[in-house]
Write a protein that holds these residues in place. Structure first.
Motif, short mmCIF file in Angstrom:
data_model
loop_
_atom_site.label_atom_id
_atom_site.label_comp_id
_atom_site.label_asym_id
_atom_site.label_seq_id
_atom_site.Cartn_x
_atom_site.Cartn_y
_atom_site.Cartn_z
N LEU A 14 12.31 -6.92 -0.32
CA LEU A 14 12.46 -5.64 -1.01
C LEU A 14 13.00 -5.89 -2.42
O LEU A 14 13.77 -6.82 -2.63
CB LEU A 14 13.40 -4.72 -0.25
N ILE A 15 12.62 -5.03 -3.36
CA ILE A 15 13.04 -5.20 -4.75
C ILE A 15 14.03 -4.12 -5.14
O ILE A 15 13.87 -2.95 -4.76
CB ILE A 15 11.81 -5.20 -5.69
N TYR A 106 6.51 -2.65 -1.05
CA TYR A 106 5.22 -2.37 -1.67
C TYR A 106 4.71 -0.97 -1.32
O TYR A 106 4.03 -0.34 -2.13
CB TYR A 106 4.20 -3.44 -1.29
N ALA A 107 5.05 -0.47 -0.15
CA ALA A 107 4.63 0.88 0.25
C ALA A 107 5.21 1.96 -0.66
O ALA A 107 4.71 3.08 -0.69
CB ALA A 107 5.05 1.14 1.70
N ASP A 108 6.24 1.62 -1.42
CA ASP A 108 6.88 2.57 -2.35
C ASP A 108 6.28 2.50 -3.75
O ASP A 108 6.81 3.11 -4.68
CB ASP A 108 8.38 2.28 -2.44
N ILE A 119 3.90 -4.88 -11.67
CA ILE A 119 4.83 -5.91 -11.19
C ILE A 119 4.82 -5.95 -9.67
O ILE A 119 4.74 -7.02 -9.06
CB ILE A 119 6.25 -5.66 -11.76
N PHE A 120 4.86 -4.76 -9.03
CA PHE A 120 4.80 -4.68 -7.57
C PHE A 120 3.52 -5.35 -7.07
O PHE A 120 3.54 -6.10 -6.08
CB PHE A 120 4.82 -3.22 -7.11
N ASP A 121 2.37 -5.08 -7.73
CA ASP A 121 1.10 -5.68 -7.31
C ASP A 121 1.19 -7.20 -7.34
O ASP A 121 0.79 -7.87 -6.37
CB ASP A 121 -0.04 -5.22 -8.23
N ASP A 128 6.06 -12.20 -2.29
CA ASP A 128 7.49 -11.99 -2.52
C ASP A 128 7.93 -10.57 -2.13
O ASP A 128 9.07 -10.38 -1.71
CB ASP A 128 7.83 -12.24 -3.98
N LEU A 129 7.05 -9.60 -2.30
CA LEU A 129 7.37 -8.20 -2.01
C LEU A 129 6.56 -7.77 -0.80
O LEU A 129 5.34 -7.86 -0.79
CB LEU A 129 7.02 -7.32 -3.24
#
Length: 130
Positions: A14-15, A106-108, A119-121, A128-129
């Protein structure tokens, strides 16, 4: 162009993200540099101001740089986000303009700004995410 420096902190897939007072999207913590500051100086100052923790300068490493339409700005205004990872000491506590901190997966993705979506992608593609 809006030039920003941000901290990428991932724990358990999680980030860490933040939401500023009055904003409807989450952003990676960080901000704009002050006159004459380096990326590292900006990063250390912004994270201390926003989250009341101290980043360890010896662990700062460049993760990547992304560009996208700036959230909440007129069409064509681009934000360039230069991101760094680093270890920290202290307790993460929202301060200054930060209303809350959250750990997102990533679902967020739809809850974050356009540049953060890129960045999430990339972080999801590398595993990593989650």
């Amino acid at each position: 162009m809006i030039d920003k420096v941000a901290w990428i902190r991932i724990e358990d897939g999680l980030i860490l993200s933040t939401r500023s007072h009055g904003k409807d999207a989450y952003y990676l913590p960080g901000g704009k540099r002050e006159q004459g500051e380096t990326d590292e100086q900006t990063l250390l100052r912004e994270i201390a101001e926003e989250l009341t923790v101290a980043l360890d300068p010896a662990t700062v490493r460049h993760v990547g740089t992304w560009e996208a339409q700036a959230h909440g700005q007129a069409e064509g205004i681009v934000v360039k986000m230069t991101c760094y990872a680093a270890d920290y000491t202290g307790t993460l506590t929202p301060a200054a303009e930060i209303a809350e901190t959250v750990w997102l997966g990533y679902a967020d993705r739809d809850r974050v700004s356009p540049v953060d979506q890129l960045i999430f992608d990339d972080l999801h593609a590398t595993g990593d995410l989650r």
